[in-house]
Structure formats: C-alpha cells, structure tokens
Design a protein around this motif. Structure first.
Motif, mmCIF file in Angstrom:
data_model
loop_
_atom_site.group_PDB
_atom_site.id
_atom_site.type_symbol
_atom_site.label_atom_id
_atom_site.label_comp_id
_atom_site.label_asym_id
_atom_site.label_seq_id
_atom_site.Cartn_x
_atom_site.Cartn_y
_atom_site.Cartn_z
ATOM 1 N N ASN A 142 43.176 91.916 -82.289
ATOM 2 C CA ASN A 142 44.173 91.548 -80.998
ATOM 3 C C ASN A 142 44.464 90.144 -81.035
ATOM 4 O O ASN A 142 43.889 89.253 -81.668
ATOM 5 C CB ASN A 142 43.069 91.342 -79.787
ATOM 6 N N TYR A 143 46.080 90.327 -80.930
ATOM 7 C CA TYR A 143 46.513 88.718 -81.063
ATOM 8 C C TYR A 143 46.427 88.104 -82.479
ATOM 9 O O TYR A 143 46.287 87.047 -82.639
ATOM 10 C CB TYR A 143 46.420 87.864 -80.206
ATOM 11 N N GLY A 144 46.247 89.117 -83.617
ATOM 12 C CA GLY A 144 46.300 88.605 -85.038
ATOM 13 C C GLY A 144 44.834 88.206 -85.603
ATOM 14 O O GLY A 144 44.689 87.930 -86.691
ATOM 15 N N SER A 145 43.893 88.779 -84.420
ATOM 16 C CA SER A 145 42.391 88.362 -85.255
ATOM 17 C C SER A 145 41.424 89.591 -84.709
ATOM 18 O O SER A 145 41.906 90.146 -83.671
ATOM 19 C CB SER A 145 41.872 87.186 -84.845
ATOM 20 N N ILE A 146 40.322 89.582 -85.256
ATOM 21 C CA ILE A 146 39.455 90.668 -84.792
ATOM 22 C C ILE A 146 38.682 89.856 -83.626
ATOM 23 O O ILE A 146 37.871 88.848 -83.954
ATOM 24 C CB ILE A 146 38.559 90.962 -85.921
ATOM 25 N N GLU A 147 38.787 90.194 -82.378
ATOM 26 C CA GLU A 147 38.245 89.811 -81.130
ATOM 27 C C GLU A 147 37.134 90.806 -80.419
ATOM 28 O O GLU A 147 37.505 92.163 -80.778
ATOM 29 C CB GLU A 147 39.293 89.425 -80.262
ATOM 30 N N PHE A 148 36.397 90.642 -79.671
ATOM 31 C CA PHE A 148 35.593 91.140 -78.736
ATOM 32 C C PHE A 148 36.585 91.553 -77.449
ATOM 33 O O PHE A 148 36.979 90.563 -77.077
ATOM 34 C CB PHE A 148 34.184 90.566 -78.348
ATOM 35 N N LEU A 149 36.542 92.778 -77.045
ATOM 36 C CA LEU A 149 37.183 92.878 -75.928
ATOM 37 C C LEU A 149 36.104 93.740 -74.953
ATOM 38 O O LEU A 149 35.642 94.720 -75.461
ATOM 39 C CB LEU A 149 38.337 93.921 -75.952
ATOM 40 N N GLY A 150 35.973 93.493 -73.644
ATOM 41 C CA GLY A 150 35.171 94.283 -72.769
ATOM 42 C C GLY A 150 34.551 93.328 -71.737
ATOM 43 O O GLY A 150 34.968 92.334 -71.460
ATOM 44 N N PRO A 151 33.331 93.967 -71.112
ATOM 45 C CA PRO A 151 32.821 93.410 -70.073
ATOM 46 C C PRO A 151 32.228 91.793 -70.470
ATOM 47 O O PRO A 151 31.668 91.743 -71.468
ATOM 48 C CB PRO A 151 31.529 94.052 -69.690
ATOM 49 N N TYR A 152 32.561 90.953 -69.566
ATOM 50 C CA TYR A 152 31.973 89.558 -69.634
ATOM 51 C C TYR A 152 32.812 88.640 -70.744
ATOM 52 O O TYR A 152 32.511 87.503 -70.782
ATOM 53 C CB TYR A 152 30.575 89.431 -69.828
ATOM 54 N N VAL A 153 33.610 89.276 -71.474
ATOM 55 C CA VAL A 153 34.335 88.611 -72.657
ATOM 56 C C VAL A 153 35.061 87.469 -71.815
ATOM 57 O O VAL A 153 35.268 86.189 -72.421
ATOM 58 C CB VAL A 153 35.202 89.401 -73.373
ATOM 59 N N ASP A 154 35.844 87.443 -70.764
ATOM 60 C CA ASP A 154 36.574 86.477 -70.116
ATOM 61 C C ASP A 154 35.843 85.192 -69.649
ATOM 62 O O ASP A 154 36.120 84.305 -70.006
ATOM 63 C CB ASP A 154 37.269 87.147 -69.056
ATOM 64 N N ARG A 155 34.529 85.716 -69.248
ATOM 65 C CA ARG A 155 33.683 84.571 -68.808
ATOM 66 C C ARG A 155 33.361 83.730 -70.091
ATOM 67 O O ARG A 155 33.027 82.631 -69.940
ATOM 68 C CB ARG A 155 32.459 85.158 -68.203
ATOM 69 N N VAL A 156 32.894 84.388 -71.164
ATOM 70 C CA VAL A 156 32.583 83.553 -72.361
ATOM 71 C C VAL A 156 33.854 82.580 -72.709
ATOM 72 O O VAL A 156 33.492 81.609 -73.199
ATOM 73 C CB VAL A 156 32.066 84.428 -73.512
ATOM 74 N N SER A 157 34.850 83.251 -72.859
ATOM 75 C CA SER A 157 36.121 82.571 -73.358
ATOM 76 C C SER A 157 36.429 81.349 -72.260
ATOM 77 O O SER A 157 36.686 80.199 -72.565
ATOM 78 C CB SER A 157 37.303 83.425 -73.120
#
Length: 411
Positions: free
Chosen positions: A245-260
């Motif tokens: 995602n956006y050029g790197s391996i990222e976590f996507l899913g529940p609560y990811v936005d909160r950690v970010s």
C-alpha cells in the motif's frame, strides 16, 4: 576505538572502507546474490520509471508511491550524468561515491584539537551492516548532504542553513538538523534557500508538492514500532491484512487508523519535548549541534508510521558526526544504532518473509531492532538534556560566548 596507528594515519580507515564496500557493490551489481528479496528492484524498476517521467519535465502525478519532496528529482535524475552505464549501475556507482564523500568529510572533521576519528570508524563499520540496501536507495545521498551541513555547523552557519534546506527538500528529515542551531544566520539561510528552490520547482515542474497528499494517506508499515501491536494481534484473532500500500508493506484493517494516529501524536509530543529542551538549554557547546540532531532524528524515526531499513543510514551518519567530537555524549546511542543496523539486515532482507507472516522469529527480530532504537532514543534524549540544561534552568535563550570546541557558541 582509535588505536595508536589509526590515530596518525587514515590508511586503516581507507582500507577497511574498501574491503567492506567491495561486497556491497558486488551484491547490487548482481555478481553475487544477497539472500532474501532483491533489494535492487526499487532502482531498476521504480526509480527508473520515475526517471523516465521526470526527464519529461513533470513529477509522477499518477504514481502514489512518489512521496518525496521536489528536490528528490535531482537524486532520481542523477544517473543521467553517467550515460555510459545503465540506469541502475550508474545509480549504484553514485551511491558508492556519496558513501566515499561522507568518509572524506568525517576524516577531515576528525583532525584537530577536540576532534576524533571515531566518527569515521562508525561510518565505515556501520554502513555495511545494512547490506546492499544502502546502495539501492537514495538515502545515502541525502545523508551525505546532512553530514556536510552538520560539519559546516558552527563556523559556516549560512552554508549549514543552505545545505540543510537542500537536504530537507530531498527527504524532509534533514530539517531537524537545525534544532540545535543558535545562530540566526543558519535559520535565515535555510529559509531563503528552501523558498528559492521550492519556488523554482513549483514554477518549472507540475506536481512538485503532490507528495504531501500521498504521504498523508499512508498507514502503519510492518516494520514500525506501532506495527508490533498487529504482529502480535494476528496470533489472537485480529482479522486485518498485510498488503502493498502506497509503496510499502502495511497493515490494513481494524484499529490501524488508531495506531497511526497514536504514532502521529507521539511525533507531536517529541517535537514538544525538543521545543522545551531548546528553550531551556544553556550549555550549547560546539558538539551539541550534532548531538541534538541525532536525538531529534531518533525521536522522529521511532515514532514514525514507517521505519524502513534505509532510515538507519541517516542515524549512522549523524552518530558518526557526533563522535567526531571528543566531547560528544552520544557514544552509547551510537553503539546502539550500529547494533540496530546489524539486526536490521537480519530483518530485511534476510528475514522479511518472517516479518510479513508475523511468525515469532520475525516478531523477535522486529522487537529487538525497534527496542535498540528506543533505547538509543531514550539514552540520547537523557544525555542531551543533562549535558545542556542546568538544574533549575528557565532562561529561554543561551548566553553569548565563543565558538571554540567545548565552549558555547554565539547566538
């Protein structure tokens, strides 16, 4: 770290540099294959693609992986200066040249009273620990600019400011070099240079600042400090995904936005601490400029949503500048950064599949690397504060003094 022989002659340093850099070149030139994913594909595929767009006079507006300030175009276009080589091979040669420039700067900085060649040894020993990744990203070029800026430092504040601005327009983080600068000429030079170069790109190439939108949309990359939450959570039923995602391996899913969001909050808190330190610091001796820069970039790195392997190149370069001053308090943080660099190559590329799968081996490597970076950050911040802020100090600005090594510099 210095011995009697190496203190008098740079021959051992130059020999060690040549011995350690030859394998890196053999790996990126694919004479020998380094275990794990091919780290050179970013240059041969992604950078080359950007090169073809940039040479047409525009930024890659339709590519969300372009997340760099406008002057990054200079690094991507630079292999064109060696038309007799393929794009990838020219890039690797220029990356190696930037590495050599840093060594030359550190050797020069290590001469004289109050100086040391420990910094050059940190650079010689630390960089190859990252493996071929160091020559397959343009971060070593940015680091060369940052090292030159810091070494210009006290004696040439206008040069420092100009180089800092150029570095920030290459990859943002060199702006943090100014956190310990007390001479207004450095700040003014940085502001004028940044404004001039940014305006030049804005009027000459469409999309110079499109990277701001792309960067804002990034999530939590799998190697970051916050990612450890999800690596462990996957073993307890968390149903998110690991995707490119956006050029790197990222976590996507529940609560990811909160950690970010939490990571961004920590970055904000770090800047708040740096501001408090800057207001209360009184003992701003010559070496503090570099010590403060290392501390600031460590804080930025460990709180970032993305902690890519090449980020360690920045830290090695800044740690090397610190240890070029005998009075620096950053010996332990520098050692921790070097150790983190070794663990980084075990994590990427050697063990990256384990990290992506979130198995316990991958989690252990990631926890160890990030733990070393956290320890370096806490130690650096503590030592910077204790060495510059007298007990009970409340004055908002340092006093006037001389610019000699080990004494405060004028404001």
């Amino acid at each position: 770290m210095e011995t009697k022989g190496t203190g008098r002659s740079p021959a051992w340093l130059l020999t060690a540099w040549g011995i350690t850099r030859a394998p890196l070149l053999l790996f990126v030139f694919r004479v020998y294959a380094f275990p794990g994913p091919d780290v050179t594909s970013d240059v041969s595929v992604i950078y080359r693609g950007w090169y073809e767009v940039l040479r047409q006079g525009t930024f890659p507006l339709d590519d969300v992986t372009w997340q760099y300030p406008p002057a990054a175009a200079l690094a991507i276009l630079s292999p064109g200066a060696l038309p007799f080589l393929s794009y990838a091979h020219a890039f690797f040669v220029l990356a190696c040249l930037a590495d050599a420039v840093v060594l030359a700067l550190l050797l020069r900085a290590g001469r004289g009273s109050g100086r040391s060649r420990r910094g050059a040894w940190v650079w010689v020993a630390g960089v190859p620990l990252l493996g071929p990744t160091v020559y397959a990203r343009y971060d070593v070029m940015v680091t060369a600019v940052a090292v030159a800026a810091l070494l210009a430092g006290v004696r040439r504040p206008r040069v420092m400011g100009a180089l800092t601005a150029l570095g920030a327009l290459l990859k943002v983080w060199p702006a943090l070099l100014l956190v310990g600068a007390v001479r207004r000429r450095a700040w003014m030079s940085a502001a004028v240079t940044a404004a001039g170069v940014a305006t030049l790109f804005a009027v000459s190439m469409p999309g110079a600042f499109a990277f701001l939108t792309f960067q804002r949309e990034r999530g939590t990359e799998v190697e970051s400090l916050g990612a450890l939450v999800f690596h462990v959570a996957r073993h307890f039923g968390w149903d998110g995904q690991v995707l490119l995602n956006y050029g790197s391996i990222e976590f996507l899913g529940p609560y990811v936005d909160r950690v970010s969001t939490a990571a961004l909050a920590l970055t904000g808190a770090s800047f708040g601490w740096l501001l408090l330190w800057r207001l209360r610091a009184r003992r701003l001796t010559a070496h503090v400029l570099a010590d403060a820069a290392l501390t600031a970039v460590l804080l930025f790195t460990v709180t970032s949503r993305v902690v890519s392997p090449q980020y360690l190149v920045w830290l090695i370069g800044l740690a090397a500048v610190c240890l070029s001053h005998r009075a620096s308090r950053m010996g332990v943080p520098a050692l921790l950064v070097v150790l983190a660099s070794f663990v980084t190559v075990l994590e990427f590329p050697l063990g990256f599949s384990h990290v992506v799968l979130s198995d316990w081996y991958g989690i252990t490597l990631l926890a160890l690397r990030n733990g070393l970076l956290i320890a370096a950050t806490v130690t650096a911040a503590r030592r910077l504060w204790r060495s510059t802020v007298p007990p009970g100090a409340a004055a908002p600005y340092p006093p006037q003094a001389t610019r000699t090594e080990g004494t405060p510099v004028p404001s």
